[in-house]
Enzyme design. Sequence first.
Site, PDB file in Angstrom:
ATOM      1  N   ARG A  15       0.898  -1.302   0.065  1.00 35.97           N
ATOM      2  CA  ARG A  15      -0.103   0.122   0.011  1.00 35.97           C
ATOM      3  C   ARG A  15       0.834   1.298  -0.026  1.00 35.97           C
ATOM      4  NH1 ARG A  15      -0.506   4.701   2.764  1.00 35.97           N
ATOM      5  NH2 ARG A  15       0.153   3.544   4.653  1.00 35.97           N
ATOM      6  N   ASP A  16       1.577   1.479   0.922  1.00 41.33           N
ATOM      7  CA  ASP A  16       2.509   2.821   1.217  1.00 41.33           C
ATOM      8  C   ASP A  16       3.407   2.608   0.192  1.00 41.33           C
ATOM      9  OD1 ASP A  16       2.901   5.256   2.269  1.00 41.33           O
ATOM     10  OD2 ASP A  16       3.685   4.566   4.039  1.00 41.33           O
ATOM     11  N   HIS A 207       5.902   4.497  12.523  1.00 45.95           N
ATOM     12  CA  HIS A 207       5.761   4.663  11.057  1.00 45.95           C
ATOM     13  C   HIS A 207       6.919   5.652  10.604  1.00 45.95           C
ATOM     14  CE1 HIS A 207       3.406   4.178   7.083  1.00 45.95           C
ATOM     15  NE2 HIS A 207       4.230   5.243   6.832  1.00 45.95           N
ATOM     16  N   HIS A 209       9.998   7.064   8.650  1.00 43.06           N
ATOM     17  CA  HIS A 209      10.573   7.211   7.054  1.00 43.06           C
ATOM     18  C   HIS A 209      12.088   7.413   6.999  1.00 43.06           C
ATOM     19  CE1 HIS A 209       6.945   7.768   4.251  1.00 43.06           C
ATOM     20  NE2 HIS A 209       6.505   7.059   5.513  1.00 43.06           N
ATOM     21  N   CYS A 240       9.670   9.308  -1.057  1.00 47.88           N
ATOM     22  CA  CYS A 240       8.821  10.491  -0.216  1.00 47.88           C
ATOM     23  C   CYS A 240       8.659  11.627  -1.329  1.00 47.88           C
ATOM     24  CB  CYS A 240       9.590  10.910   0.831  1.00 47.88           C
ATOM     25  SG  CYS A 240       8.642  12.635   1.516  1.00 47.88           S
ATOM     26  N   ASN A 250       9.717   4.912   3.044  1.00 46.43           N
ATOM     27  CA  ASN A 250       9.549   4.003   4.215  1.00 46.43           C
ATOM     28  C   ASN A 250      10.705   3.368   4.689  1.00 46.43           C
ATOM     29  OD1 ASN A 250       6.396   4.109   4.617  1.00 46.43           O
ATOM     30  ND2 ASN A 250       6.449   3.756   2.431  1.00 46.43           N
TER      31      ASN A 250
HETATM   32  P1  HMG Z   1     -12.133  15.050  -2.735  1.00 45.21           P
HETATM   33  O1  HMG Z   1     -11.992  15.645  -3.888  1.00 45.21           O
HETATM   34  O2  HMG Z   1     -12.405  16.110  -1.365  1.00 45.21           O
HETATM   35  O3  HMG Z   1     -13.616  14.327  -2.456  1.00 45.21           O
HETATM   36  O4  HMG Z   1     -11.396  13.784  -1.992  1.00 45.21           O
HETATM   37  P2  HMG Z   1     -14.955  14.336  -3.331  1.00 45.21           P
HETATM   38  O5  HMG Z   1     -15.971  13.385  -2.363  1.00 45.21           O
HETATM   39  O6  HMG Z   1     -15.514  15.274  -3.851  1.00 45.21           O
HETATM   40  O7  HMG Z   1     -14.605  13.264  -4.393  1.00 45.21           O
HETATM   41  C1  HMG Z   1     -13.507  13.391  -5.515  1.00 45.21           C
HETATM   42  C2  HMG Z   1     -13.607  12.414  -6.554  1.00 45.21           C
HETATM   43  O8  HMG Z   1     -13.004  11.152  -5.850  1.00 45.21           O
HETATM   44  C3  HMG Z   1     -14.997  12.175  -6.963  1.00 45.21           C
HETATM   45  O9  HMG Z   1     -14.921  11.596  -8.405  1.00 45.21           O
HETATM   46  C4  HMG Z   1     -15.667  11.001  -6.024  1.00 45.21           C
HETATM   47  O10 HMG Z   1     -16.332  10.201  -6.844  1.00 45.21           O
HETATM   48  C5  HMG Z   1     -14.196  10.183  -5.945  1.00 45.21           C
HETATM   49  P3  HMG Z   1     -15.447  12.411  -9.469  1.00 45.21           P
HETATM   50  O11 HMG Z   1     -16.706  13.005  -9.259  1.00 45.21           O
HETATM   51  O12 HMG Z   1     -14.500  13.583  -9.469  1.00 45.21           O
HETATM   52  O13 HMG Z   1     -15.250  11.462 -10.725  1.00 45.21           O
HETATM   53  N1  HMG Z   1     -14.010   9.412  -4.638  1.00 45.21           N
HETATM   54  C6  HMG Z   1     -13.780   8.072  -4.298  1.00 45.21           C
HETATM   55  N2  HMG Z   1     -13.412   7.304  -5.346  1.00 45.21           N
HETATM   56  C7  HMG Z   1     -13.285   5.949  -5.036  1.00 45.21           C
HETATM   57  N3  HMG Z   1     -13.244   5.527  -3.621  1.00 45.21           N
HETATM   58  C8  HMG Z   1     -13.620   6.527  -2.594  1.00 45.21           C
HETATM   59  C9  HMG Z   1     -13.720   8.022  -3.123  1.00 45.21           C
HETATM   60  N4  HMG Z   1     -14.211   9.120  -2.355  1.00 45.21           N
HETATM   61  C10 HMG Z   1     -14.304   9.901  -3.231  1.00 45.21           C
HETATM   62  N5  HMG Z   1     -13.553   6.181  -1.330  1.00 45.21           N
HETATM   63  C11 HMG Z   1     -10.590  12.261  -0.702  1.00 45.21           C
HETATM   64  C12 HMG Z   1     -11.402  13.573  -0.648  1.00 45.21           C
HETATM   65  C13 HMG Z   1     -10.239  11.868   0.668  1.00 45.21           C
HETATM   66  C14 HMG Z   1     -11.526  11.044  -1.220  1.00 45.21           C
HETATM   67  C15 HMG Z   1      -9.424  12.198  -1.463  1.00 45.21           C
HETATM   68  O14 HMG Z   1      -8.655  13.456  -1.109  1.00 45.21           O
HETATM   69  C16 HMG Z   1      -8.476  11.093  -1.630  1.00 45.21           C
HETATM   70  O15 HMG Z   1      -8.895   9.947  -2.016  1.00 45.21           O
HETATM   71  N6  HMG Z   1      -7.121  11.243  -0.926  1.00 45.21           N
HETATM   72  C17 HMG Z   1      -6.559  10.032  -0.835  1.00 45.21           C
HETATM   73  C18 HMG Z   1      -5.279  10.481  -0.204  1.00 45.21           C
HETATM   74  C19 HMG Z   1      -4.318   9.069   0.007  1.00 45.21           C
HETATM   75  O16 HMG Z   1      -4.782   7.974  -0.264  1.00 45.21           O
HETATM   76  N7  HMG Z   1      -3.175   9.372   0.645  1.00 45.21           N
HETATM   77  C20 HMG Z   1      -1.975   8.512   0.757  1.00 45.21           C
HETATM   78  C21 HMG Z   1      -2.487   7.767   2.121  1.00 45.21           C
HETATM   79  S1  HMG Z   1      -1.892   8.515   3.560  1.00 45.21           S
HETATM   80  C22 HMG Z   1      -0.341   8.124   3.759  1.00 45.21           C
HETATM   81  O17 HMG Z   1       0.112   7.619   2.622  1.00 45.21           O
HETATM   82  C23 HMG Z   1       0.504   8.337   4.944  1.00 45.21           C
HETATM   83  C24 HMG Z   1       0.646   7.251   5.781  1.00 45.21           C
HETATM   84  O18 HMG Z   1       1.380   6.226   4.927  1.00 45.21           O
HETATM   85  C25 HMG Z   1       1.366   7.564   6.805  1.00 45.21           C
HETATM   86  C26 HMG Z   1       2.447   8.524   6.714  1.00 45.21           C
HETATM   87  O19 HMG Z   1       3.612   8.058   5.952  1.00 45.21           O
HETATM   88  O20 HMG Z   1       2.661   9.504   7.255  1.00 45.21           O
HETATM   89  C27 HMG Z   1      -0.776   6.550   6.327  1.00 45.21           C
HETATM   90 MG    MG Z   2       4.545   6.190   4.861  1.00 42.77          MG
END
Ligand code: HMG
Ligand code: MG
Length: 312
Positions: A15-16, A207, A209, A240, A250
């Site tokens: 995933r990450d 977690h 990096h 990153c 990571n």
């Molecule tokens: P948004 O644009 O504010 O929300 O996104 P929205 O509700 O207006 O949706 C936008 C579009 O996404 C729409 O599609 C929705 O249908 C679709 P469009 O109408 O434009 O065609 N949508 C979805 N599609 C599939 N599954 C869903 C979903 N929800 C909405 N569940 C949202 C808000 C949160 C959805 C967006 O910002 C997003 O998906 N962000 C993902 C961020 C992400 O995955 N980041 C990486 C993970 S975090 C990380 O890696 C850090 C971590 O590892 C720890 C660390 O290292 O610090 C955990």
């Molecule tokens: Mg990470």
Amino acid sequence: MGYPKKVKLVEVGPRDGLQNESRNVSVDLRVNLINQLSACGFPVIEAGSFVSPKWVPQMANTIDVLSRIDKNSFTSYPVLVPNLRGLEEAIEADAKEIAIFGSATEGFSHRNINCSIAASLKKFEPIVDRAIKEGIKIRGYISVVLGCPVEGEVHPEKVADVAKALMDMGCYEISLGDTIGMGTPTKVQRLLDILSRDIQVTQIAGHFHDTYGQALANIFTSLQYGVSTFDCSVAGLGGCPFAGEGASGNVATEDVLFMLNGMDIETGIDINKLVSVGEFVSNELEKPSASKAGRALLSLSKVRTNRTSNHG
Ligand code: HMG
Ligand code: MG
């Protein structure tokens, strides 16, 4: 010096790690990688995310990944869920564990999930309520706990506020993300001193990096506080995006495991199998492994194999 005798390693590479790959990551590769990691003995392997494929295209079709992997009875395969729509898909995919993910800063919260911290916590509440009703476990992530690419320094109290909110909601564990790898042992100590006032160390995961080469030192520091869960990524997958081309992401699972093995800390993971998985995924992605231990152990095993074959 005291530290836990057993540690839970959460493998986040599928995933990450893969979410940061610039190239297309096929469902076949994701399934193959998870199956090989399962065979190493991990208690937890993050299997994907139900997020917007526009934001994170590499995690599209996580539902197919979950339906195709060979699940171990002793391994949990959590998926990231940002909203109720994501939870619905996770339920459809028969996920038994999800992770919700917030941020310690407003700047990163907007950048990652397009809303404020308060709005994110409000969004998480119905997710957690519904997940609990479905018997799904919930892990809480907090990003940028030791430094933020938008806001710089992060106050430990801010992390503690978000951590407490996530625990009060019903998360069983909080994973502290040093997203840009700016943490150092002193910063980790400061953070854990404050967090451990409200949260038991057994409910905290690190977690880290390795962007600036600090991850193992930070893990060692956390171990001394009694933290016994760490996230890591095979071959150090996952650069990153804020640290520039080629920077490590990571912490590599092989590096963490090599250190823990050397400390006689039990994990249940087979390092030889893991090194082979690291080699497999690095070859598939056509890039060198970011794990020093992985590279060293691999070349050692090749030298040994050559010697054996030369001597008949
Ligand atoms: P948004 O644009 O504010 O929300 O996104 P929205 O509700 O207006 O949706 C936008 C579009 O996404 C729409 O599609 C929705 O249908 C679709 P469009 O109408 O434009 O065609 N949508 C979805 N599609 C599939 N599954 C869903 C979903 N929800 C909405 N569940 C949202 C808000 C949160 C959805 C967006 O910002 C997003 O998906 N962000 C993902 C961020 C992400 O995955 N980041 C990486 C993970 S975090 C990380 O890696 C850090 C971590 O590892 C720890 C660390 O290292 O610090 C955990
Ligand atoms: Mg990470």
